[in-house]
Scaffold this active site. Structure first.
Site, short mmCIF file in Angstrom:
data_model
loop_
_atom_site.label_atom_id
_atom_site.label_comp_id
_atom_site.label_asym_id
_atom_site.label_seq_id
_atom_site.Cartn_x
_atom_site.Cartn_y
_atom_site.Cartn_z
N ARG A 30 48.37 -17.07 33.95
CA ARG A 30 48.10 -18.51 34.18
C ARG A 30 47.31 -19.10 33.01
O ARG A 30 47.55 -20.23 32.61
CB ARG A 30 47.37 -18.71 35.51
CG ARG A 30 48.31 -18.33 36.64
CD ARG A 30 47.81 -18.64 38.04
NE ARG A 30 48.74 -18.02 38.98
CZ ARG A 30 48.44 -17.57 40.19
NH1 ARG A 30 47.21 -17.70 40.65
NH2 ARG A 30 49.34 -17.01 40.95
N GLU A 174 47.32 -9.51 55.14
CA GLU A 174 48.23 -10.48 54.50
C GLU A 174 49.62 -9.90 54.24
O GLU A 174 49.85 -9.31 53.18
CB GLU A 174 47.61 -10.98 53.18
CG GLU A 174 48.49 -12.00 52.47
CD GLU A 174 47.91 -12.53 51.14
OE1 GLU A 174 46.90 -11.98 50.67
OE2 GLU A 174 48.48 -13.48 50.61
N LYS A 216 46.66 -13.45 57.46
CA LYS A 216 46.97 -14.39 56.38
C LYS A 216 48.48 -14.36 56.12
O LYS A 216 48.95 -13.57 55.30
CB LYS A 216 46.18 -14.02 55.12
CG LYS A 216 46.49 -14.88 53.91
CD LYS A 216 45.41 -14.76 52.85
CE LYS A 216 45.80 -15.49 51.58
NZ LYS A 216 44.69 -15.67 50.66
N SER A 258 49.31 -20.04 50.26
CA SER A 258 50.14 -21.20 49.89
C SER A 258 51.47 -20.77 49.27
O SER A 258 52.45 -21.51 49.35
CB SER A 258 49.38 -22.17 48.99
OG SER A 258 48.94 -21.56 47.80
N GLY A 259 51.51 -19.62 48.61
CA GLY A 259 52.78 -19.00 48.25
C GLY A 259 53.64 -19.68 47.20
O GLY A 259 54.80 -19.33 47.07
N GLY A 260 53.10 -20.68 46.51
CA GLY A 260 53.90 -21.37 45.51
C GLY A 260 54.36 -22.75 45.95
O GLY A 260 55.08 -23.44 45.22
N ARG A 294 46.62 -20.77 44.78
CA ARG A 294 47.15 -21.82 43.90
C ARG A 294 46.97 -23.22 44.47
O ARG A 294 46.65 -24.16 43.73
CB ARG A 294 48.64 -21.55 43.61
CG ARG A 294 48.84 -20.45 42.60
CD ARG A 294 50.24 -19.91 42.65
NE ARG A 294 50.48 -19.06 43.82
CZ ARG A 294 51.63 -18.48 44.11
NH1 ARG A 294 52.68 -18.67 43.32
NH2 ARG A 294 51.76 -17.71 45.17
P1 13P Z 1 48.45 -18.39 47.03
O1 13P Z 1 47.84 -19.39 47.98
O2 13P Z 1 48.48 -18.86 45.62
O3 13P Z 1 49.77 -17.86 47.54
O4 13P Z 1 47.47 -17.16 46.98
C1 13P Z 1 46.90 -16.68 48.12
C2 13P Z 1 46.59 -15.25 47.96
O5 13P Z 1 45.52 -14.82 48.26
C3 13P Z 1 47.65 -14.37 47.46
O6 13P Z 1 47.34 -13.06 47.76
#
Ligand code: 13P
Length: 340
Positions: A30, A174, A216, A258-260, A294
């Site tokens: 990033r 998660e 998560k 949030s996953g992108g 993100r």
């Molecule tokens: P994102 O919200 O960017 O997907 O990241 C959360 C996270 O902890 C990924 O493991």
């Protein structure tokens, strides 16, 4: 002894969790895209600006750090752990060693990191961590995910969670079903339900206390290359349906990754879930919040881009995302908030 209150504290009120536990490689990637030097010191400066944002604790209950970050200090000499403690923010630690190719299953991964985990957890508790995170990665494609991949990851998540509880840490579990792909909303819902059921089967088998953990998950969304995009209301309905089918009521809270998704989509989808939950006759059994990486950080990192002169505007951008997502928890997020 594990403190059950930590789990409730993390999801209390309208607060959420800030994920800043990117691996060194991900953080560097990033940074490279924004022309920021990929050094230990730049990564420290960036996390310093995030965790010292004034009033961060108003919307953020916990921050997930990585092994590099949890040992670092802010510019004033305080450890990051002290800075967060002073701000009323609980310290979390990512303890997995990343997703690695799953033998015999091309295109799939299993998350590693169980070897030596008991000792590492004891060290992190000593430093001040009170919760932990382990991320499993599940990919949707033709014929994927396989049962082997789902079960291997569920098993590792459950063994991690049991070790955390033994060490006095609240595990954040998660299992991420990736957005990558051309699949639609329904397929994401089916796979997510299957993954969550397998995960809870294993958590129960390993004797994990469901009251002392947080989940998560991903939201149920169409693949990022899907031809059909869906409304926030349909995403909210599909996500709640999936969670109600698969997540036991004993779990105190669900904090989404949030996953992108774009920052606005992540807030709008969380908001739509709370609007929908309010319109139902029965209340949701668990708190529903955010644990974004993100979707909390993106505006801040772009504004900062390594420039000291942009430190304050970058902090403001982070606080703005925290406010938007807290509003979403109250079902009060609107697109107009993006302009304020
Ligand atoms: P994102 O919200 O960017 O997907 O990241 C959360 C996270 O902890 C990924 O493991």
């Amino acid at each position: 002894m594990i403190d059950t209150r930590i789990a409730y504290q993390l999801v209390a009120g309208d607060k959420g969790v800030l994920a800043i536990d990117e691996s060194i490689a991900t953080c560097n990637r990033r940074f490279a895209a924004l022309g920021i030097a990929q050094t230990v010191e730049e990564r420290r400066r960036y996390r310093d600006l995030l965790i010292t944002a004034p009033g961060l604790g108003q919307g953020i209950s916990g921050a997930i750090l990585s092994d590099e970050t949890i040992h670092q200090r802010a510019a004033d000499g305080k450890t990051f752990v002290q800075v967060l403690g002073d701000a009323g923010i609980l310290v979390g630690i990512k303890v997995d060693a990343g997703a690695h190719d799953l033998a015999g299953h091309p295109g799939e991964t299993v998350t590693e990191g169980l070897d030596g985990l008991r000792d590492r957890l004891a060290d992190y508790f000593q430093i001040g961590a009170r919760f932990a995170k382990w991320r499993a990665v599940i990919r949707i494609d033709a014929g994927l995910p396989t049962r082997a991949c789902i079960d291997a990851n569920a098993h590792a998540l459950a063994r991690y969670a049991a070790l955390c509880q033994e060490a006095g840490l609240i595990p954040i579990v998660e299992p991420e079903v990736l957005m990558d792909g051309t699949h639609g909303l329904e397929r994401c819902g089916d796979v997510t339900t299957q993954v969550l059921r397998a995960t809870f089967d294993q958590l129960i088998l390993q004797g994990v206390s469901l009251e002392r953990m947080l989940l998560k998950p991903n939201m149920v969304v169409p693949g990022s290359d899907s031809k059909t995009q869906e409304s926030n209301e349909r995403v909210a309905a599909a996500t709640l349906r999936c969670l109600l089918e698969a997540v036991p009521a004993a779990v105190p809270g669900i904090a989404f990754l949030s996953g992108g998704q774009s920052v606005q989509a992540a807030s709008a989808n969380l908001n739509a879930m709370h609007v929908l939950a309010r319109s139902r006759e029965s209340r949701l059994p668990w708190a529903l919040t955010f644990s974004f990486g993100r979707a909390l950080q993106e505006p801040a990192i772009s504004i900062w881009a390594g420039r000291e002169s942009q430190r304050v505007p970058a902090q403001q951008a982070l606080l703005q995302r925290a406010r938007c997502n807290s509003a979403a928890r109250r079902a009060e997020y609107t697109a107009a908030m993006e302009r304020s």
